[in-house]
Design a protein around this motif. Sequence first.
Motif, mmCIF file in Angstrom:
data_model
loop_
_atom_site.group_PDB
_atom_site.id
_atom_site.type_symbol
_atom_site.label_atom_id
_atom_site.label_comp_id
_atom_site.label_asym_id
_atom_site.label_seq_id
_atom_site.Cartn_x
_atom_site.Cartn_y
_atom_site.Cartn_z
ATOM 1 N N TYR A 1 0.819 -1.205 0.000
ATOM 2 C CA TYR A 1 0.000 0.000 0.000
ATOM 3 C C TYR A 1 0.857 1.261 0.000
ATOM 4 C CZ TYR A 1 0.773 0.478 5.083
ATOM 5 O OH TYR A 1 1.338 0.636 6.327
ATOM 6 N N ILE A 2 2.055 1.158 0.551
ATOM 7 C CA ILE A 2 2.979 2.299 0.541
ATOM 8 C C ILE A 2 3.552 2.498 -0.857
ATOM 9 C CG2 ILE A 2 5.155 3.182 1.479
ATOM 10 C CD1 ILE A 2 4.525 1.608 4.048
ATOM 11 N N VAL A 3 3.929 1.405 -1.496
ATOM 12 C CA VAL A 3 4.445 1.471 -2.870
ATOM 13 C C VAL A 3 3.371 2.006 -3.809
ATOM 14 C CG1 VAL A 3 5.379 0.128 -4.793
ATOM 15 C CG2 VAL A 3 6.064 -0.410 -2.440
ATOM 16 N N ASP A 4 2.134 1.566 -3.634
ATOM 17 C CA ASP A 4 1.032 2.040 -4.491
ATOM 18 C C ASP A 4 0.847 3.550 -4.365
ATOM 19 O OD1 ASP A 4 0.591 -0.547 -5.317
ATOM 20 O OD2 ASP A 4 -1.094 -0.908 -3.954
ATOM 21 N N ALA A 5 0.969 4.074 -3.149
ATOM 22 C CA ALA A 5 0.838 5.522 -2.951
ATOM 23 C C ALA A 5 1.934 6.266 -3.701
ATOM 24 C CB ALA A 5 0.894 5.850 -1.457
ATOM 25 N N ALA B 1 4.894 8.417 -0.040
ATOM 26 C CA ALA B 1 5.013 7.053 0.473
ATOM 27 C C ALA B 1 5.072 7.057 1.999
ATOM 28 C CB ALA B 1 6.251 6.382 -0.112
ATOM 29 N N ALA B 2 5.839 7.984 2.558
ATOM 30 C CA ALA B 2 5.940 8.098 4.013
ATOM 31 C C ALA B 2 4.600 8.475 4.628
ATOM 32 C CB ALA B 2 7.001 9.127 4.383
ATOM 33 N N VAL C 1 13.415 8.933 4.084
ATOM 34 C CA VAL C 1 12.546 9.914 4.732
ATOM 35 C C VAL C 1 12.684 9.772 6.251
ATOM 36 C CG1 VAL C 1 10.213 10.826 5.035
ATOM 37 C CG2 VAL C 1 10.883 9.830 2.830
ATOM 38 N N GLY C 2 13.160 10.836 6.877
ATOM 39 C CA GLY C 2 13.228 10.912 8.323
ATOM 40 C C GLY C 2 12.600 12.214 8.766
ATOM 41 N N TRP C 3 12.694 12.486 10.078
ATOM 42 C CA TRP C 3 12.156 13.760 10.543
ATOM 43 C C TRP C 3 12.727 14.138 11.900
ATOM 44 C CZ3 TRP C 3 8.735 9.613 9.630
ATOM 45 C CH2 TRP C 3 8.250 8.953 10.765
ATOM 46 N N ILE C 4 12.586 15.415 12.196
ATOM 47 C CA ILE C 4 12.900 15.993 13.497
ATOM 48 C C ILE C 4 11.589 16.471 14.111
ATOM 49 C CG2 ILE C 4 13.951 17.994 14.663
ATOM 50 C CD1 ILE C 4 16.132 17.922 12.500
ATOM 51 N N VAL C 5 11.409 16.215 15.393
ATOM 52 C CA VAL C 5 10.323 16.816 16.173
ATOM 53 C C VAL C 5 10.983 17.553 17.327
ATOM 54 C CG1 VAL C 5 8.347 16.400 17.656
ATOM 55 C CG2 VAL C 5 8.623 15.061 15.556
#
Length: 408
Positions: free
Chosen positions: A56-60, A287-288, A256-260
């Motif tokens: 489902y992630i690849v499809d997005a 995808a993320a 894909v990463g992130w900072i909070v």
Amino acid sequence: MSAATSPSERRVSARIGAISESATLAVDAKAKALKAAGRPVIGFGAGEPDFPTPGYIVDAAIEACSNPKYHRYTPAGGLPELKAAIAEKTLRDSGYEVEPSQVLVTNGGKQAIYEAFAAVLDPGDEVIVPAPYWTTYPESIRLAGGVPVEVVADETTGYRVSVEQLEATRTERTKVVLFVSPSNPTGAVYSRADTEAIGRWAVEHGLWVLTDEIYEHLVYGDAEFTSLPAIVPELRDKCIVVNGVAKTYAMTGWRVGWIVGPKDIVKAATNLQSHATSNVSNVAQVAALAAVSGPLDAVAEMRTAFDRRRRTIVRMLNEIDGVFCPEPEGAFYAYPSVKELLGKEIRGKRPATSVELAALILDEAEVAVVPGEAFGTPGYLRLSYALGDEDLAEGVSRLQKLLGEARD
């Protein structure tokens, strides 16, 4: 200054020249090169799930490729809908309530770590780094102008540092303490009580904390993931959380990463990223978005497999004389001590270091492992068990055969 060391003659800057290659990626690259040359190498080097990214992630992502709005620049700090979803996911998984303005989407966890340190460190500021540590942490600190100061934990404590050790390491130059649970490379998971104690110690001394939560969903048995800013709310104004989709959703290549964190820090890091890379690939961001907004069913299936492999690798490693491997409670790494094997004769050689032992293992058993020197603690090996069950059993069987030949 001699001509050989003058700025005009120096081909690589001193700052960049001092960076060492990622040891884990180097081992993985060598293993893949040997396999490509026809050798039956089994690689325990890279921390990379062997599962495909859920469909489902690849499809997005496929759908995003056909959408013209993702063919253009988007905000440097991340797609607004992804930042909102990350804020919702943080509350869902950590119990930590944040606003989308406190989120920066980065090109993987490594960029998140560097930008977080760059946003808070001035030259000479010290960062307490529990060891064994992931290879990138000290390099990111140095690149940001900081000074990594190691505090070592060993197998006798399950590779967990104490508040007393942290306090003994603190100086007037200490600005940040790094906190990682579950840990790469050891799989150590701190209890809720120990996590809270470290957080309250940081608050007491006015320290920043950078906490890496990339393995939050990969805990086993009775271990429990706890998010530091969620259980120590007083720390939130000086706490930066780093996370990403790589490990939880088998998306290491999507980057894909992130900072909070506090809004001013996130804004500063976003300014840096606006000049360094601009926005993360829009297709990867979509995808993320599907990953963090979707169900955790696929994650549960992967965790079940990792748990099975965890128990197998620990049992098989501990069957080798001279090897001691505590049971990891999280992530997907085993970190056995091989100190008792060093100096012993194995097939005509006497490896004196874990670097030499890892080289011998690759040459003689065709098994790739990462030596403890890469993680700040010589005398150990790191083995990722994020590979297929058959390869895992075969690889450790080869280790048992080879290391079982060790003689005084």
